[in-house]
Design a protein around this motif. Structure first.
Motif, PDB file in Angstrom:
ATOM      1  N   PHE A 255     -12.913  70.572  32.611  1.00 39.19           N
ATOM      2  CA  PHE A 255     -13.954  71.586  32.823  1.00 39.19           C
ATOM      3  C   PHE A 255     -14.862  71.667  31.599  1.00 39.19           C
ATOM      4  O   PHE A 255     -16.098  71.734  31.715  1.00 39.19           O
ATOM      5  N   ALA A 256     -14.263  71.638  30.412  1.00 41.32           N
ATOM      6  CA  ALA A 256     -15.039  71.744  29.170  1.00 41.32           C
ATOM      7  C   ALA A 256     -15.886  70.509  28.902  1.00 41.32           C
ATOM      8  O   ALA A 256     -16.916  70.593  28.219  1.00 41.32           O
ATOM      9  N   LEU A 257     -15.468  69.362  29.426  1.00 47.26           N
ATOM     10  CA  LEU A 257     -16.183  68.103  29.172  1.00 47.26           C
ATOM     11  C   LEU A 257     -17.271  67.814  30.198  1.00 47.26           C
ATOM     12  O   LEU A 257     -17.828  66.711  30.211  1.00 47.26           O
ATOM     13  N   ALA A 258     -17.580  68.759  31.055  1.00 48.47           N
ATOM     14  CA  ALA A 258     -18.555  68.521  32.122  1.00 48.47           C
ATOM     15  C   ALA A 258     -19.905  68.074  31.572  1.00 48.47           C
ATOM     16  O   ALA A 258     -20.512  67.114  32.059  1.00 48.47           O
ATOM     17  N   VAL A 259     -20.388  68.759  30.543  1.00 48.10           N
ATOM     18  CA  VAL A 259     -21.702  68.408  29.981  1.00 48.10           C
ATOM     19  C   VAL A 259     -21.677  67.045  29.296  1.00 48.10           C
ATOM     20  O   VAL A 259     -22.566  66.210  29.541  1.00 48.10           O
ATOM     21  N   PRO A 260     -20.692  66.742  28.432  1.00 47.84           N
ATOM     22  CA  PRO A 260     -20.651  65.392  27.858  1.00 47.84           C
ATOM     23  C   PRO A 260     -20.534  64.288  28.905  1.00 47.84           C
ATOM     24  O   PRO A 260     -21.124  63.211  28.741  1.00 47.84           O
ATOM     25  N   ILE A 261     -19.792  64.515  29.981  1.00 46.33           N
ATOM     26  CA  ILE A 261     -19.676  63.499  31.035  1.00 46.33           C
ATOM     27  C   ILE A 261     -21.026  63.277  31.706  1.00 46.33           C
ATOM     28  O   ILE A 261     -21.434  62.131  31.960  1.00 46.33           O
TER      29      ILE A 261
ATOM     30  N   PHE B 171     -23.536  59.562  31.663  1.00 44.41           N
ATOM     31  CA  PHE B 171     -24.164  58.855  32.782  1.00 44.41           C
ATOM     32  C   PHE B 171     -25.650  59.206  32.945  1.00 44.41           C
ATOM     33  O   PHE B 171     -26.326  58.607  33.791  1.00 44.41           O
ATOM     34  N   GLY B 172     -26.128  60.183  32.176  1.00 42.00           N
ATOM     35  CA  GLY B 172     -27.520  60.587  32.325  1.00 42.00           C
ATOM     36  C   GLY B 172     -27.794  61.275  33.645  1.00 42.00           C
ATOM     37  O   GLY B 172     -28.883  61.129  34.204  1.00 42.00           O
ATOM     38  N   GLN B 173     -26.804  62.028  34.155  1.00 43.94           N
ATOM     39  CA  GLN B 173     -26.928  62.681  35.461  1.00 43.94           C
ATOM     40  C   GLN B 173     -26.545  64.155  35.335  1.00 43.94           C
ATOM     41  O   GLN B 173     -25.368  64.506  35.434  1.00 43.94           O
ATOM     42  N   PRO B 174     -27.502  65.061  35.124  1.00 45.66           N
ATOM     43  CA  PRO B 174     -27.183  66.498  35.010  1.00 45.66           C
ATOM     44  C   PRO B 174     -26.485  67.058  36.244  1.00 45.66           C
ATOM     45  O   PRO B 174     -25.752  68.043  36.145  1.00 45.66           O
ATOM     46  N   ALA B 175     -26.688  66.420  37.404  1.00 47.76           N
ATOM     47  CA  ALA B 175     -26.070  66.915  38.641  1.00 47.76           C
ATOM     48  C   ALA B 175     -24.554  66.819  38.614  1.00 47.76           C
ATOM     49  O   ALA B 175     -23.881  67.399  39.478  1.00 47.76           O
ATOM     50  N   LEU B 176     -23.986  66.110  37.633  1.00 46.74           N
ATOM     51  CA  LEU B 176     -22.540  65.949  37.575  1.00 46.74           C
ATOM     52  C   LEU B 176     -21.816  67.211  37.096  1.00 46.74           C
ATOM     53  O   LEU B 176     -20.628  67.376  37.374  1.00 46.74           O
ATOM     54  N   VAL B 177     -22.497  68.083  36.377  1.00 46.91           N
ATOM     55  CA  VAL B 177     -21.829  69.249  35.777  1.00 46.91           C
ATOM     56  C   VAL B 177     -21.116  70.112  36.820  1.00 46.91           C
ATOM     57  O   VAL B 177     -19.909  70.386  36.688  1.00 46.91           O
ATOM     58  N   PRO B 178     -21.787  70.570  37.888  1.00 49.39           N
ATOM     59  CA  PRO B 178     -21.054  71.398  38.868  1.00 49.39           C
ATOM     60  C   PRO B 178     -19.982  70.606  39.614  1.00 49.39           C
ATOM     61  O   PRO B 178     -18.975  71.196  40.058  1.00 49.39           O
ATOM     62  N   LEU B 179     -20.151  69.295  39.747  1.00 48.53           N
ATOM     63  CA  LEU B 179     -19.138  68.481  40.423  1.00 48.53           C
ATOM     64  C   LEU B 179     -17.861  68.417  39.588  1.00 48.53           C
ATOM     65  O   LEU B 179     -16.745  68.520  40.118  1.00 48.53           O
ATOM     66  N   VAL B 180     -18.019  68.259  38.275  1.00 49.55           N
ATOM     67  CA  VAL B 180     -16.859  68.235  37.383  1.00 49.55           C
ATOM     68  C   VAL B 180     -16.149  69.583  37.415  1.00 49.55           C
ATOM     69  O   VAL B 180     -14.914  69.657  37.505  1.00 49.55           O
TER      70      VAL B 180
END
Length: 530
Positions: free
Chosen positions: A105-111, A115-124
C-alpha cells in the motif's frame, strides 16, 4: 501368482489414485471457468486494462511468494505436526501477509513512477489486502493438503474462482473498467479464506513461547530463495515490457501468456499435488520411485505437449475466434511462448526430484544458475521489443531441460536417460504433427478461420496417430500412459477409507520430506490472474 502388495502400499496407491481422480477431474471445471473468464473479460476490457493490472500483479505475486516463505511446504512435509506448531505457523504467515499488505500500500506511488502510469496508484491500494487474506489462508490450505483432503481443496478453489469471475465480469459489464479485475481478485481471496476456514474445522489460538518452529523455517529457507529466483525470472518480462512499452503492448503479451498457461498449469498443478506426496514416500524404494516418476512424466508430457502443439499451430484462428479481432497482435507472441512452454513441460517432472528427495540446497543452486540465465536472455531480448522478450524467455526454458537432467543424474533412483528419451520422443511427435496445421492456419488460410481451425486440428491428430503406430517405443509410451490413466479411473470404484491422520507431536523431522502441492513461484502468477 504375483505376491500381494503390503497393506501400506495398497493404501498409498489407493489414496494417490483417489486424489488423482478428484484433482484431475476438477481441473476440467477450473479450465473451463478460467478460459470462459478470459474470453468474456477480453471482450469487455481492452489490452490497456490488462497491461495496467499486469504491472500491479507482478508485485502482488512477489508478495505471495514472500508471505508463504516456504512454510506451507514445511507444514505439509512434516512427519508430525502438533496443534501448537500449526498455531505458530498460522500467526507467522499472517504477520508476514499483513506486513506485506501495508508495505505494498505504501509503495503505490513509487510503483506507479517506475512504470510512468499514475493510474496504478488506486489499483495497488485496492489489491494490497489480498496479501493479508492469503497469508491467513496459507496454513489452512497446507493442513487440508497434509490430510490429503483433495475434495475440500477442490471445493474451496472452484467456488472462490467462480465467484471471483462472476463479480469481475459483472463489474466489467457495468463499465468500471480495470477496477473489475481488482474486485475479481478481492472476491477470490475473501471467499477462499472463508471456505478453507470452514472446511478446516480449526480456529488458531495465540502462539506459545515454549513452541519452536525453527525447523520449519530452516526447511523453507532454501526453498524460499529458490522460489524467489523462479518468480523473479518468470516476471522480469512483465517488468521490462511495462517500463519499455505501452500498457496495450504489455496487455497483448499478458493475455497471450495467460491464454497459453491456463490449461498448462491446470494439468501440471494437480499432477504435482498427487505425485509429490507419493514420490516422497517411495524415495526409499528406488525401483518403484523410478517407475512412478516415469509414468507421471509420460502422463504430464503427453497431455500438455499436445495442448501446446495445438495452440501454436492454430494460434491465428484460435485467438481471433476466442478473444476477437483486437487481439490478433498476440498471435506471434503466443506461438513463441508455446515453444518455450513445451520445453518447460518436459523439464517439469525433473524438478519433482529435488523436492521429493529433500535436496533443496541443490534445488537452490540449480535455480540460481538457470534463472539468472533466463533473466539475462529476457533482458537481451527486450532490445527487440515484445517478440524479443518472448523469444528470450522461450530460449531460456529450452536450455533449462538438459541442465536439469544433468543436475539430477547422480541422484539414486532417478531414470534421467529414460526421462530424456520420453521428452524427446514426444517433442518430435508433437512438432511433426503440428507443422501441417501451422502452415494451413497461419500462412495459407484457404478457408474461413473456423474451417482452418477444424482442418488443422484433424490433420494434427491424424499425423500424431500415424507416428504412434509407426514408432514402437512411442507405442509403448502410449500404452504406459493409458495404463496409468486406467489406474486413476479405477480408483473411482475404490471404497477405501480416508487415510488416518498422523499423530500430532511436538517433533519435526530432522530430514524433511517435501510434498508441496505446487511451488509458490509457479502458481503466484497464475493465482493472481484476471
Amino acid at each position: 501368482m504375483k505376491p500381494e502388495k503390503p497393506a501400506a502400499q495398497k493404501s498409498l496407491s489407493s489414496t494417490a489414485a483417489r486424489g488423482g481422480v478428484i484433482t484431475l477431474g476438477s481441473q476440467g471445471v477450473r479450465v473451463a471457468l478460467q478460459l470462459a473468464g478470459t474470453v468474456v473479460l477480453a471482450r469487455l476490457l481492452g489490452p490497456e486494462d490488462f497491461g495496467l493490472i499486469a504491472m500491479v500483479l507482478v508485485f502482488v505475486g512477489l508478495g505471495e511468494v514472500i508471505r508463504d516463505f516456504g512454510l506451507s511446504n514445511a507444514a505439509i512435509q512434516a512427519k508430525a505436526l502438533s496443534v501448537p506448531e500449526r498455531n505458530a505457523l498460522f500467526w507467522l504467515n499472517t504477520a508476514i501477509g499483513a506486513s506485506l499488505a501495508v508495505l505494498l500500500f505504501a509503495l503505490a506511488v513509487p510503483i506507479s513512477a517506475l512504470f510512468g502510469q499514475p493510474a496504478l496508484v488506486p489499483l495497488v491500494h485496492g489489491l494490497a489486502p489480498v496479501l493479508l487474506l492469503n497469508g491467513m489462508a496459507t496454513q489452512y490450505q497446507a493442513n487440508l493438503t497434509r490430510e490429503m483432503r483433495y475434495l475440500a481443496i477442490t471445493a474451496a478453489d472452484l467456488i472462490s474462482l467462480a465467484a471471483g469471475l462472476v463479480v469481475g465480469i459483472t463489474a466489467a459489464a457495468t463499465g468500471v473498467g480495470v477496477f473489475a479485475l481488482v474486485l475479481q481478485q478481492l472476491t477470490n481471496a475473501v471467499l477462499g479464506l472463508v471456505i478453507v476456514m470452514i472446511l478446516g474445522r480449526w480456529l488458531p489460538r495465540l502462539p506459545r513461547r515454549d513452541v519452536s518452529i525453527r525447523p520449519f523455517v530452516r526447511y523453507g529457507w532454501n526453498l524460499f530463495w529458490a522460489e524467489m529466483l523462479i518468480y523473479s525470472s518468470k516476471n522480469v518480462d512483465t517488468v521490462v515490457l511495462g517500463v519499455t512499452t505501452t500498457p496495450a503492448a504489455l496487455g497483448l503479451y499478458n493475455r497471450a501468456y495467460q491464454l497459453l498457461m491456463v490449461p498448462v498449469m491446470q494439468i501440471n498443478a494437480p499432477l504435482k499435488r498427487v505425485a509429490l506426496p507419493t514420490l516422497s514416500r517411495l524415495q526409499d524404494d528406488p525401483p518403484r520411485y523410478a517407475a512412478y516418476l516415469l509414468r507421471a512424466q509420460k502422463i504430464l508430457v503427453l497431455a500438455v505437449l499436445f495442448i501446446l502443439g495445438f495452440a501454436a499451430s492454430q494460434a491465428l484462428p484460435l485467438i481471433g475466434l476466442v478473444l476477437g479481432a483486437d487481439w490478433t497482435g498476440a498471435v506471434p507472441i503466443f506461438q513463441l511462448l508455446a515453444i518455450g512452454g513445451a520445453f518447460h513441460v518436459v523439464t517439469y517432472a525433473v524438478t519433482w526430484v529435488f523436492l521429493s528427495r529433500a535436496i533443496t540446497g541443490a534445488y537452490f543452486r540449480y535455480t540460481l544458475v538457470m534463472r539468472s540465465v533466463m533473466i539475462g536472455l529476457v533482458l537481451v531480448g527486450s532490445l527487440w521489443g515484445v517478440l524479443g522478450v518472448a523469444a528470450g524467455y522461450s530460449l531460456a526454458l529450452a536450455v533449462q531441460w538438459p541442465v536439469a537432467l544433468l543436475w539430477t543424474r547422480r541422484v539414486e533412483g532417478v531414470p534421467t536417460r529414460q526421462m530424456f528419451g520420453t521428452g524427446l520422443r514426444f517433442l518430435l511427435i508433437v512438432a511433426a504433427s503440428a507443422a501441417p496445421g501451422l502452415v494451413i492456419s497461419t500462412w495459407l488460410q484457404p478457408w474461413h478461420p473456423l474451417v482452418n481451425l477444424l482442418v488443422g486440428t484433424a490433420i494434427m491428430l491424424a499425423v500424431a496417430a500415424l507416428l504412434f503406430v509407426l514408432w514402437p517405443q512411442a507405442r509403448r509410451d502410449l500404452r504406459d500412459v493409458i495404463d496409468g490413466v486406467a489406474r486413476i479411473r479405477g480408483a473411482r470404484g475404490s471404497r477405501g477409507g480416508a487415510p488416518k491422520k498422523q499423530a500430532t507431536t511436538a517433533q519435526t523431522p530432522h530430514a524433511p520430506e517435501p510434498t508441496d502441492t505446487a511451488s509458490e513461484s509457479e502458481l503466484a502468477k497464475e493465482r493472481t490472474t484476471p
